[in-house]
Design a protein around this motif. Structure first.
Motif, PDB file in Angstrom:
ATOM      1  N   TYR A  39     -27.494  28.006   3.869  1.00 24.90           N
ATOM      2  CA  TYR A  39     -26.818  27.877   5.157  1.00 24.90           C
ATOM      3  C   TYR A  39     -26.279  26.462   5.349  1.00 24.90           C
ATOM      4  O   TYR A  39     -25.089  26.253   5.486  1.00 24.90           O
ATOM      5  CB  TYR A  39     -27.769  28.201   6.314  1.00 24.90           C
ATOM      6  CG  TYR A  39     -28.133  29.649   6.439  1.00 24.90           C
ATOM      7  CD1 TYR A  39     -27.300  30.550   7.097  1.00 24.90           C
ATOM      8  CD2 TYR A  39     -29.329  30.130   5.920  1.00 24.90           C
ATOM      9  CE1 TYR A  39     -27.640  31.882   7.225  1.00 24.90           C
ATOM     10  CE2 TYR A  39     -29.677  31.467   6.046  1.00 24.90           C
ATOM     11  CZ  TYR A  39     -28.830  32.339   6.694  1.00 24.90           C
ATOM     12  OH  TYR A  39     -29.170  33.655   6.813  1.00 24.90           O
ATOM     13  N   LEU A  40     -27.214  25.488   5.395  1.00 19.81           N
ATOM     14  CA  LEU A  40     -26.846  24.108   5.681  1.00 19.81           C
ATOM     15  C   LEU A  40     -27.632  23.141   4.812  1.00 19.81           C
ATOM     16  O   LEU A  40     -28.794  23.391   4.490  1.00 19.81           O
ATOM     17  CB  LEU A  40     -27.170  23.740   7.133  1.00 19.81           C
ATOM     18  CG  LEU A  40     -26.292  24.240   8.242  1.00 19.81           C
ATOM     19  CD1 LEU A  40     -26.863  23.809   9.593  1.00 19.81           C
ATOM     20  CD2 LEU A  40     -24.887  23.709   8.095  1.00 19.81           C
ATOM     21  N   SER A  41     -26.999  22.028   4.507  1.00 19.28           N
ATOM     22  CA  SER A  41     -27.654  20.879   3.903  1.00 19.28           C
ATOM     23  C   SER A  41     -27.409  19.729   4.881  1.00 19.28           C
ATOM     24  O   SER A  41     -26.260  19.425   5.199  1.00 19.28           O
ATOM     25  CB  SER A  41     -27.044  20.574   2.535  1.00 19.28           C
ATOM     26  OG  SER A  41     -27.577  19.391   2.003  1.00 19.28           O
ATOM     27  N   VAL A  42     -28.486  19.142   5.372  1.00 22.56           N
ATOM     28  CA  VAL A  42     -28.382  18.168   6.463  1.00 22.56           C
ATOM     29  C   VAL A  42     -29.108  16.878   6.063  1.00 22.56           C
ATOM     30  O   VAL A  42     -30.202  16.944   5.490  1.00 22.56           O
ATOM     31  CB  VAL A  42     -29.020  18.738   7.762  1.00 22.56           C
ATOM     32  CG1 VAL A  42     -28.947  17.743   8.896  1.00 22.56           C
ATOM     33  CG2 VAL A  42     -28.331  20.039   8.142  1.00 22.56           C
ATOM     34  N   PRO A  43     -28.522  15.714   6.363  1.00 27.25           N
ATOM     35  CA  PRO A  43     -29.248  14.471   6.103  1.00 27.25           C
ATOM     36  C   PRO A  43     -30.626  14.504   6.774  1.00 27.25           C
ATOM     37  O   PRO A  43     -30.748  14.847   7.956  1.00 27.25           O
ATOM     38  CB  PRO A  43     -28.343  13.404   6.722  1.00 27.25           C
ATOM     39  CG  PRO A  43     -26.966  13.996   6.624  1.00 27.25           C
ATOM     40  CD  PRO A  43     -27.171  15.462   6.880  1.00 27.25           C
ATOM     41  N   ALA A  44     -31.646  14.170   6.013  1.00 25.37           N
ATOM     42  CA  ALA A  44     -33.040  14.303   6.467  1.00 25.37           C
ATOM     43  C   ALA A  44     -33.320  13.575   7.779  1.00 25.37           C
ATOM     44  O   ALA A  44     -34.053  14.088   8.622  1.00 25.37           O
ATOM     45  CB  ALA A  44     -33.987  13.811   5.372  1.00 25.37           C
ATOM     46  N   HIS A  45     -32.724  12.408   7.960  1.00 22.52           N
ATOM     47  CA  HIS A  45     -33.018  11.635   9.175  1.00 22.52           C
ATOM     48  C   HIS A  45     -32.613  12.375  10.452  1.00 22.52           C
ATOM     49  O   HIS A  45     -33.187  12.154  11.519  1.00 22.52           O
ATOM     50  CB  HIS A  45     -32.377  10.247   9.116  1.00 22.52           C
ATOM     51  CG  HIS A  45     -30.874  10.271   9.176  1.00 22.52           C
ATOM     52  ND1 HIS A  45     -30.185  10.238  10.362  1.00 22.52           N
ATOM     53  CD2 HIS A  45     -29.944  10.318   8.209  1.00 22.52           C
ATOM     54  CE1 HIS A  45     -28.891  10.269  10.121  1.00 22.52           C
ATOM     55  NE2 HIS A  45     -28.713  10.319   8.818  1.00 22.52           N
ATOM     56  N   MET A  46     -31.647  13.296  10.358  1.00 20.89           N
ATOM     57  CA  MET A  46     -31.239  14.070  11.535  1.00 20.89           C
ATOM     58  C   MET A  46     -32.287  15.118  11.907  1.00 20.89           C
ATOM     59  O   MET A  46     -32.462  15.426  13.075  1.00 20.89           O
ATOM     60  CB  MET A  46     -29.910  14.777  11.273  1.00 20.89           C
ATOM     61  CG  MET A  46     -28.732  13.880  11.164  1.00 20.89           C
ATOM     62  SD  MET A  46     -27.270  14.896  10.907  1.00 20.89           S
ATOM     63  CE  MET A  46     -26.076  13.641  10.526  1.00 20.89           C
ATOM     64  N   LEU A  47     -32.953  15.674  10.909  1.00 21.93           N
ATOM     65  CA  LEU A  47     -33.905  16.752  11.164  1.00 21.93           C
ATOM     66  C   LEU A  47     -35.302  16.251  11.488  1.00 21.93           C
ATOM     67  O   LEU A  47     -35.998  16.849  12.310  1.00 21.93           O
ATOM     68  CB  LEU A  47     -33.962  17.690   9.957  1.00 21.93           C
ATOM     69  CG  LEU A  47     -32.661  18.416   9.645  1.00 21.93           C
ATOM     70  CD1 LEU A  47     -32.814  19.277   8.408  1.00 21.93           C
ATOM     71  CD2 LEU A  47     -32.202  19.248  10.824  1.00 21.93           C
ATOM     72  N   THR A  48     -35.722  15.159  10.876  1.00 22.25           N
ATOM     73  CA  THR A  48     -37.084  14.680  11.112  1.00 22.25           C
ATOM     74  C   THR A  48     -37.268  14.163  12.535  1.00 22.25           C
ATOM     75  O   THR A  48     -38.379  14.145  13.036  1.00 22.25           O
ATOM     76  CB  THR A  48     -37.460  13.571  10.103  1.00 22.25           C
ATOM     77  OG1 THR A  48     -36.503  12.515  10.171  1.00 22.25           O
ATOM     78  CG2 THR A  48     -37.518  14.122   8.685  1.00 22.25           C
ATOM     79  N   ARG A  49     -36.178  13.773  13.179  1.00 24.47           N
ATOM     80  CA  ARG A  49     -36.256  13.286  14.563  1.00 24.47           C
ATOM     81  C   ARG A  49     -35.764  14.333  15.562  1.00 24.47           C
ATOM     82  O   ARG A  49     -35.353  13.998  16.666  1.00 24.47           O
ATOM     83  CB  ARG A  49     -35.438  12.011  14.715  1.00 24.47           C
ATOM     84  CG  ARG A  49     -36.019  10.845  13.929  1.00 24.47           C
ATOM     85  CD  ARG A  49     -35.206   9.609  14.116  1.00 24.47           C
ATOM     86  NE  ARG A  49     -34.028   9.698  13.240  1.00 24.47           N
ATOM     87  CZ  ARG A  49     -32.939   8.970  13.375  1.00 24.47           C
ATOM     88  NH1 ARG A  49     -32.832   8.107  14.346  1.00 24.47           N
ATOM     89  NH2 ARG A  49     -31.939   9.097  12.542  1.00 24.47           N
ATOM     90  N   SER A  50     -35.801  15.587  15.170  1.00 24.39           N
ATOM     91  CA  SER A  50     -35.279  16.648  16.033  1.00 24.39           C
ATOM     92  C   SER A  50     -36.392  17.622  16.405  1.00 24.39           C
ATOM     93  O   SER A  50     -37.543  17.450  16.028  1.00 24.39           O
ATOM     94  CB  SER A  50     -34.173  17.410  15.298  1.00 24.39           C
ATOM     95  OG  SER A  50     -34.732  18.247  14.299  1.00 24.39           O
ATOM     96  N   SER A  51     -36.009  18.670  17.103  1.00 28.80           N
ATOM     97  CA  SER A  51     -36.956  19.727  17.457  1.00 28.80           C
ATOM     98  C   SER A  51     -36.955  20.858  16.424  1.00 28.80           C
ATOM     99  O   SER A  51     -37.584  21.882  16.633  1.00 28.80           O
ATOM    100  CB  SER A  51     -36.611  20.284  18.844  1.00 28.80           C
ATOM    101  OG  SER A  51     -35.270  20.744  18.861  1.00 28.80           O
TER     102      SER A  51
END
Length: 120
Positions: A39-51
């Protein structure tokens, strides 16, 4: 219908919103139709600080043939006007990539001559 453009590097780009901390945040993402079937590949820093919820790790074979273990998250997006839950691979890359699984019910047109991208 979703419209995008081809950038100066020849990469097709479209907008996607990730629901981060209960609100949509809009990003530009590369349409990766050359091997990324998730589906998606997202820079890790965006996901680790998210819900977004960390599901675990998966091992993937990348284009070089190397195997890499990456964290997988579950979260909500808005893509082409539709809100849905998707899995995202967290990477150290700077670009967000949209994989073919997110395009499976769509028609994708990329016109490199006019630098236009259309998803219907």
């Amino acid at each position: 219908m979703l419209k995008g453009k081809v950038n100066r590097h020849g990469e097709p780009l479209v907008a996607i919103s990730l629901i981060l901390r209960q609100r949509p945040v809009r990003f530009s993402a590369v349409l990766d139709t050359a091997g990324f079937n998730g589906y998606l590949s997202v820079p890790a820093h965006m996901l680790t600080r998210s819900s977004w919820q960390l599901i675990g790790t998966e091992t993937y074979e990348i284009a070089t043939g190397a195997l890499v273990a990456q964290e997988v998250y579950l979260g909500e997006i808005i893509f082409d006007g539709d809100r849905s839950m998707v899995y995202a691979v967290a990477t150290n890359a700077q670009d967000m990539l949209i994989g073919t699984k997110l395009l499976r019910t769509k028609v994708l047109t990329i016109d490199f001559r006019t630098q236009r991208v259309v998803i219907t």
